[in-house]
Motif scaffolding. Structure first.
Motif, PDB file in Angstrom:
ATOM      1  N   CYS A   1       0.814  -1.225   0.000  1.00 38.62           N
ATOM      2  CA  CYS A   1       0.000   0.000   0.000  1.00 38.62           C
ATOM      3  C   CYS A   1       0.845   1.271   0.000  1.00 38.62           C
ATOM      4  O   CYS A   1       0.299   2.370  -0.133  1.00 38.62           O
TER       5      CYS A   1
ATOM      6  N   LEU B   1       2.842   4.522  -0.768  1.00 42.63           N
ATOM      7  CA  LEU B   1       2.676   5.462  -1.882  1.00 42.63           C
ATOM      8  C   LEU B   1       3.948   6.223  -2.191  1.00 42.63           C
ATOM      9  O   LEU B   1       4.082   6.798  -3.267  1.00 42.63           O
TER      10      LEU B   1
ATOM     11  N   LYS C   1      -2.116  -7.271   2.567  1.00 45.57           N
ATOM     12  CA  LYS C   1      -2.976  -6.193   2.069  1.00 45.57           C
ATOM     13  C   LYS C   1      -4.424  -6.335   2.554  1.00 45.57           C
ATOM     14  O   LYS C   1      -5.010  -5.353   3.024  1.00 45.57           O
TER      15      LYS C   1
ATOM     16  N   GLU D   1      -6.222  -3.490   4.761  1.00 45.49           N
ATOM     17  CA  GLU D   1      -7.447  -2.826   4.303  1.00 45.49           C
ATOM     18  C   GLU D   1      -8.579  -2.975   5.315  1.00 45.49           C
ATOM     19  O   GLU D   1      -9.462  -2.133   5.386  1.00 45.49           O
TER      20      GLU D   1
ATOM     21  N   ARG E   1      -9.177   4.874   6.181  1.00 40.77           N
ATOM     22  CA  ARG E   1      -9.146   5.737   5.002  1.00 40.77           C
ATOM     23  C   ARG E   1      -9.624   4.979   3.784  1.00 40.77           C
ATOM     24  O   ARG E   1      -9.448   3.774   3.690  1.00 40.77           O
ATOM     25  N   GLU E   2     -10.143   5.730   2.822  1.00 42.30           N
ATOM     26  CA  GLU E   2     -10.564   5.078   1.589  1.00 42.30           C
ATOM     27  C   GLU E   2      -9.368   4.550   0.804  1.00 42.30           C
ATOM     28  O   GLU E   2      -9.414   3.498   0.224  1.00 42.30           O
ATOM     29  N   ARG E   3      -8.301   5.360   0.761  1.00 41.74           N
ATOM     30  CA  ARG E   3      -7.102   4.927   0.052  1.00 41.74           C
ATOM     31  C   ARG E   3      -5.946   4.855   1.023  1.00 41.74           C
ATOM     32  O   ARG E   3      -5.163   5.791   1.155  1.00 41.74           O
TER      33      ARG E   3
ATOM     34  N   ASP F   1      -2.483   4.316   2.935  1.00 44.22           N
ATOM     35  CA  ASP F   1      -1.105   4.411   2.459  1.00 44.22           C
ATOM     36  C   ASP F   1      -0.178   3.430   3.184  1.00 44.22           C
ATOM     37  O   ASP F   1       1.039   3.566   3.131  1.00 44.22           O
TER      38      ASP F   1
END
Lengths: 274, 274
Positions: free
Chosen positions: B66, B68, B91, B95, B100-102, B104
């Motif tokens: 994840c 970034l 992952k 998740e 958060r939606e995305r 990091d």
């Protein structure tokens, strides 16, 4: 509102496979939204403001189970009288089409519009906000609220990454999208238009030496704000008549672009003596 | 950072039923958070700021897939050196725990703290922000950013509906939560403390006749802001030395409490000549 002939009962959709349901979900994405030239307006407050501004809603989907207040039925009737088709959804169907976490049972479809610079009606001493390359719909929506509160003549959105009909712009703007005069255009066209109108340009950037509160923001002026990630482009930095800096006591990025816009707008309001 | 003995490989969790995974999900809610006196800090920027302020992170969960950016490994090493236990997640596991939606790929657990009014270090001419009954964590986080940018000596949160360790406060504050001196207290205690310190109180309310920009906000001052839904309580309206009104050109509710706070804070900054 009384009508001589009773209105027909609204269509009632329960199937998640219904073609209307599928289309509503697709309208969260820009491409199908632009292809059909329509967009989603979710929520009581947003739909209320669309009706107040005589936006011709095409369809209004509702789910009684999700209603949070007492005025929803009046809103439905008003929308129907203004020409909107009413469609009732089961709760599972509504939850599928809603993009809010806590839907309030109201979702409309409205036609997109396009306003041009030449359509803008400016006051004698124009007060304009120009934003460049905004990426986040939530920021754009908040910026529209700020411009509304500050009484801007117009908001001009240059080269946006997000489009103004994104559901999160509509949401974050709390429906101000329907009342603030808003134009999407290219930076060069906008700069030429501002010059032709005799409107000074003031660009906010952390690299300016002039404090925003010490610059003269009275008279015809356009405040120029850059994007979240890149700030203002060289084009606007060179094009602008003056640059402004907001003093920053804490972390460098404590104010995001929406917050910096609000602070700059209200300093202009103070100086202009709204 | 080099160590003589290689650090042990972090634990690797893939099971969504793992007890640590379940605890992390529970920590989104206030009760288990307060019972364990810990809270969640998600995201690179937020964890970076916690480390910068020497917050003793207890655990740091991560998921390489994840990530970034490029600085995550350095952050992990720094957190480990400061005493945090590192735990790697698959992952799907990450998740599940991310809010958060995305995500990091970084989620820390930190101990809660409690600061009291008597612990606050004030400057010679104190500049304080008091907010009452704030309901939305996002607004409280944004208010903390604004207070940081404005250089407030302290933020005092009276009778909050949301708690300051809510994950969305941490997120919206972008980690400023770790740097702004912040006290949670009861309104009466705060009012007495402000009086004892000789700090004037200025309450922002739409019902004031005085424009916020025409009031004198220099010298020792506390700006008082009310809640989203109810505005300021009668207590603070009666207690305050002066009231302020922000002029509003558009819709009545175009500025929410976080936006009104930002505008008021920066008018004070302007007058105080930061």
């Amino acid at each position: 509102m009384e009508t001589a002939v009773p209105a027909p009962a609204p269509e009632f959709i329960t199937s998640l496979q219904n073609s209307r349901i599928k289309l509503l979900v697709k309208l969260r994405d820009r491409r199908p939204r632009d292809a059909a030239r329509i967009f989603l307006v979710e929520g009581y407050r947003q739909i209320r403001r669309a009706l107040d501004k005589s936006i011709p809603l095409l369809e209004l989907y509702f789910c009684r189970e999700c209603f949070l207040g007492k005025n929803e039925d009046a809103l439905l009737e008003e929308a129907r009288a203004a020409g909107a088709e009413l469609i009732e959804l089961s709760k599972p169907a509504f939850e599928k089409v809603a993009y809010r976490e806590r839907p309030d049972g109201l979702l409309a479809v409205a036609p997109q519009w396009r306003r041009r610079l030449s359509n803008l009606a400016l006051s004698e001493s124009p007060f304009v906000l120009v934003v460049e390359g905004i990426e986040k719909p939530g920021n754009l929506g908040t910026i529209l609220r700020s411009a509304d509160a500050a009484g801007c003549d117009a908001v001009i959105v240059c080269d946006p990454v997000t489009d103004i009909f994104n559901p999160n712009v509509v949401r974050a703007s709390t429906g101000v999208l329907f009342s603030v005069p808003l134009v999407v255009a290219e930076s060069r066209e906008v700069a030429a238009w501002l010059r032709a109108k005799g409107i000074r340009t003031a660009a906010t950037t952390p690299h300016s030496e002039q404090l925003y509160s010490q610059a003269d923001l009275r008279g015809p002026i356009a405040l120029i704000m850059g994007s979240e990630q890149y700030g203002l482009s060289d084009f606007w930095l060179q094009e602008s008549d003056l640059t402004l800096r907001i003093p920053m006591a804490g972390q460098a990025d404590s104010l995001n672009v929406a917050m910096a816009t609000l602070v700059t707008l209200f300093e202009a309001v103070r100086q202009r003596g709204l």
